[in-house]
Design an enzyme around this catalytic site. Structure first.
Site, PDB file in Angstrom:
ATOM      1  N   HIS A  42      -3.637   8.747  13.792  1.00 42.52           N
ATOM      2  CA  HIS A  42      -4.074   8.282  15.109  1.00 42.52           C
ATOM      3  C   HIS A  42      -3.539   9.194  16.195  1.00 42.52           C
ATOM      4  O   HIS A  42      -2.607   8.858  16.917  1.00 42.52           O
ATOM      5  CB  HIS A  42      -3.643   6.830  15.334  1.00 42.52           C
ATOM      6  CG  HIS A  42      -4.328   5.915  14.384  1.00 42.52           C
ATOM      7  ND1 HIS A  42      -5.686   5.679  14.448  1.00 42.52           N
ATOM      8  CD2 HIS A  42      -3.889   5.238  13.318  1.00 42.52           C
ATOM      9  CE1 HIS A  42      -6.023   4.887  13.459  1.00 42.52           C
ATOM     10  NE2 HIS A  42      -4.951   4.603  12.750  1.00 42.52           N
ATOM     11  N   HIS A 125      -4.907  -4.223   7.633  1.00 45.67           N
ATOM     12  CA  HIS A 125      -4.469  -2.820   7.594  1.00 45.67           C
ATOM     13  C   HIS A 125      -5.145  -2.095   6.418  1.00 45.67           C
ATOM     14  O   HIS A 125      -5.203  -2.627   5.314  1.00 45.67           O
ATOM     15  CB  HIS A 125      -2.947  -2.756   7.436  1.00 45.67           C
ATOM     16  CG  HIS A 125      -2.399  -1.392   7.718  1.00 45.67           C
ATOM     17  ND1 HIS A 125      -2.525  -0.347   6.831  1.00 45.67           N
ATOM     18  CD2 HIS A 125      -1.758  -0.889   8.794  1.00 45.67           C
ATOM     19  CE1 HIS A 125      -1.974   0.730   7.347  1.00 45.67           C
ATOM     20  NE2 HIS A 125      -1.498   0.432   8.541  1.00 45.67           N
ATOM     21  N   GLU A 127      -4.237   0.204   4.497  1.00 41.74           N
ATOM     22  CA  GLU A 127      -3.400   0.365   3.290  1.00 41.74           C
ATOM     23  C   GLU A 127      -3.427  -0.909   2.448  1.00 41.74           C
ATOM     24  O   GLU A 127      -3.532  -0.861   1.216  1.00 41.74           O
ATOM     25  CB  GLU A 127      -1.954   0.691   3.695  1.00 41.74           C
ATOM     26  CG  GLU A 127      -1.053   0.876   2.490  1.00 41.74           C
ATOM     27  CD  GLU A 127       0.419   0.930   2.862  1.00 41.74           C
ATOM     28  OE1 GLU A 127       0.779   1.631   3.825  1.00 41.74           O
ATOM     29  OE2 GLU A 127       1.215   0.249   2.172  1.00 41.74           O
ATOM     30  N   THR A 162       3.779  -0.406   3.045  1.00 45.54           N
ATOM     31  CA  THR A 162       4.916   0.531   3.168  1.00 45.54           C
ATOM     32  C   THR A 162       5.590   0.496   4.536  1.00 45.54           C
ATOM     33  O   THR A 162       6.750   0.879   4.663  1.00 45.54           O
ATOM     34  CB  THR A 162       4.448   1.987   2.909  1.00 45.54           C
ATOM     35  OG1 THR A 162       3.360   2.278   3.783  1.00 45.54           O
ATOM     36  CG2 THR A 162       4.026   2.187   1.479  1.00 45.54           C
ATOM     37  N   ASN A 220       5.312   3.017  17.356  1.00 46.04           N
ATOM     38  CA  ASN A 220       6.548   3.507  16.728  1.00 46.04           C
ATOM     39  C   ASN A 220       7.293   4.464  17.653  1.00 46.04           C
ATOM     40  O   ASN A 220       8.512   4.547  17.613  1.00 46.04           O
ATOM     41  CB  ASN A 220       6.255   4.079  15.327  1.00 46.04           C
ATOM     42  CG  ASN A 220       5.731   5.489  15.392  1.00 46.04           C
ATOM     43  OD1 ASN A 220       6.480   6.432  15.523  1.00 46.04           O
ATOM     44  ND2 ASN A 220       4.407   5.635  15.325  1.00 46.04           N
ATOM     45  N   SER A 262       3.183   9.948  14.727  1.00 48.08           N
ATOM     46  CA  SER A 262       1.863  10.580  14.863  1.00 48.08           C
ATOM     47  C   SER A 262       1.908  11.773  15.825  1.00 48.08           C
ATOM     48  O   SER A 262       0.873  12.221  16.303  1.00 48.08           O
ATOM     49  CB  SER A 262       0.841   9.542  15.328  1.00 48.08           C
ATOM     50  OG  SER A 262       1.347   8.851  16.430  1.00 48.08           O
TER      51      SER A 262
HETATM   52 FE1  F3S Z   1       3.743   7.656   2.788  1.00 47.33          FE
HETATM   53 FE2  F3S Z   1       5.826   6.546   3.866  1.00 47.33          FE
HETATM   54 FE3  F3S Z   1       4.319   8.077   5.285  1.00 47.33          FE
HETATM   55  S1  F3S Z   1       4.412   5.595   2.469  1.00 47.33           S
HETATM   56  S2  F3S Z   1       2.299   7.861   4.435  1.00 47.33           S
HETATM   57  S3  F3S Z   1       5.566   8.708   3.523  1.00 47.33           S
HETATM   58  S4  F3S Z   1       5.261   6.198   5.983  1.00 47.33           S
END
Ligand code: F3S
Length: 280
Positions: A42, A125, A127, A162, A220, A262
């Site tokens: 993003h 989400h 993921e 995660t 974040n 990001s």
């Molecule tokens: Fe993978 Fe952790 Fe980044 S799961 S995408 S290394 S926040």
């Protein structure tokens, strides 16, 4: 003597970094059209850069024109469900799989169990949708104590998105404990966020001035800024070089840099280069 130090874990995590690298490599090597399934990250600047390199964002494989040949589709670090791979195969679309290895590990875990899978995370989400797509029977997604209260099943197999907070997982587990549920828990929270925050905290505590680089809407980065401010009152939230507090920078000797998940490397480097110009 001026000193500019960068927090150890500033900017992209390992998973996002490898996804961008894979995408760029695919763009260099491929003669056909390349798409990414959703934005790789993003950040408008990165998305624009990738677009210039020939990578367009799609939200579904149906958006790819039927007659296009030699098409490649990049799976971003969040991953996709099993059905997506099957659909791509049916349509003869080559995939560049940039699923983060930590996320791919969760796919394997849930695909190898017959138990009721509980995903602790945000049900919308990408993921979490991807992880659900690898479960043998429908997963239950919970993100709070009240969600956990509603779970009637027992003998649970728990995994986590995660990026959730440890507190969310412990809240859910305490409900299951109160209800005497039997469960196996796989804490799949990634340490990248915690490491980024810790290195920002340590650097801020040892700096006269802190620059936290990231998008205004990046939650974040906001969190990093709060951590920085707590440890170094002289902290600044900077989106790009135009936001640098030049006068303040001249007054300080020990300057620290942190950056959100990001924030692209080129933005971090530009800020550091501009700061070196004004502070030397
Ligand atoms: Fe993978 Fe952790 Fe980044 S799961 S995408 S290394 S926040």
């Amino acid at each position: 003597m001026k000193e500019i130090r960068r927090a150890e874990n500033a900017g992209f995590c390992f998973g996002v970094k490898q996804a961008i690298e894979k995408a760029e490599k695919a763009a260099e090597e491929s003669s056909g059209k390349i798409y990414s399934m959703g934005s790789l990250i993003h950040n408008e600047r990165v998305t624009e850069d990738l677009k210039k390199k020939g990578i367009d964002v799609i939200e579904s494989l149906d958006e790819i024109p039927d007659l296009e040949e030699g098409v490649k589709v990049i799976i971003r670090s969040h991953g996709e469900g099993k059905v997506f791979y099957e659909e791509a195969e049916l349509k003869n679309i080559e995939l560049v799989d940039a699923t983060c290895p930590f996320v791919a590990k969760i796919h394997k875990l849930v695909n190898n169990t017959e138990k009721q899978v509980i995903i602790v995370g945000d049900e919308k989400h990408p993921e979490v949708l991807g992880i659900s797509g690898w479960c043998r029977k429908p997963a239950i997604v919970v993100s709070s104590r009240s969600d956990a209260e509603k779970v009637e099943e027992d003998d649970l197999f728990i995994v986590t998105q995660t990026t959730i907070r440890e507190k969310t997982l412990s809240d859910v587990l305490s409900v299951f404990d109160e209800k005497n549920k039997s469960y196996q828990v796989n804490n799949t929270i990634c340490s990248a966020t915690a490491k980024r925050q810790k290195s920002c905290e340590e650097l801020a505590a040892d700096s006269d001035l802190m620059i936290v680089i990231g998008g205004r809407h990046s939650s974040n980065t906001k969190k990093l800024y709060e951590i920085s401010k707590k440890n170094c009152a002289n902290s600044y939230f900077v989106e790009n070089i135009d936001d640098l507090p030049l006068k303040e920078l001249k007054k300080c000797n020990r300057i620290g840099i942190a950056a959100g998940a990001s924030t692209p490397e080129c933005t971090i480097k530009e800020v550091i280069a501009r700061m070196s110009d004004v502070t030397l």
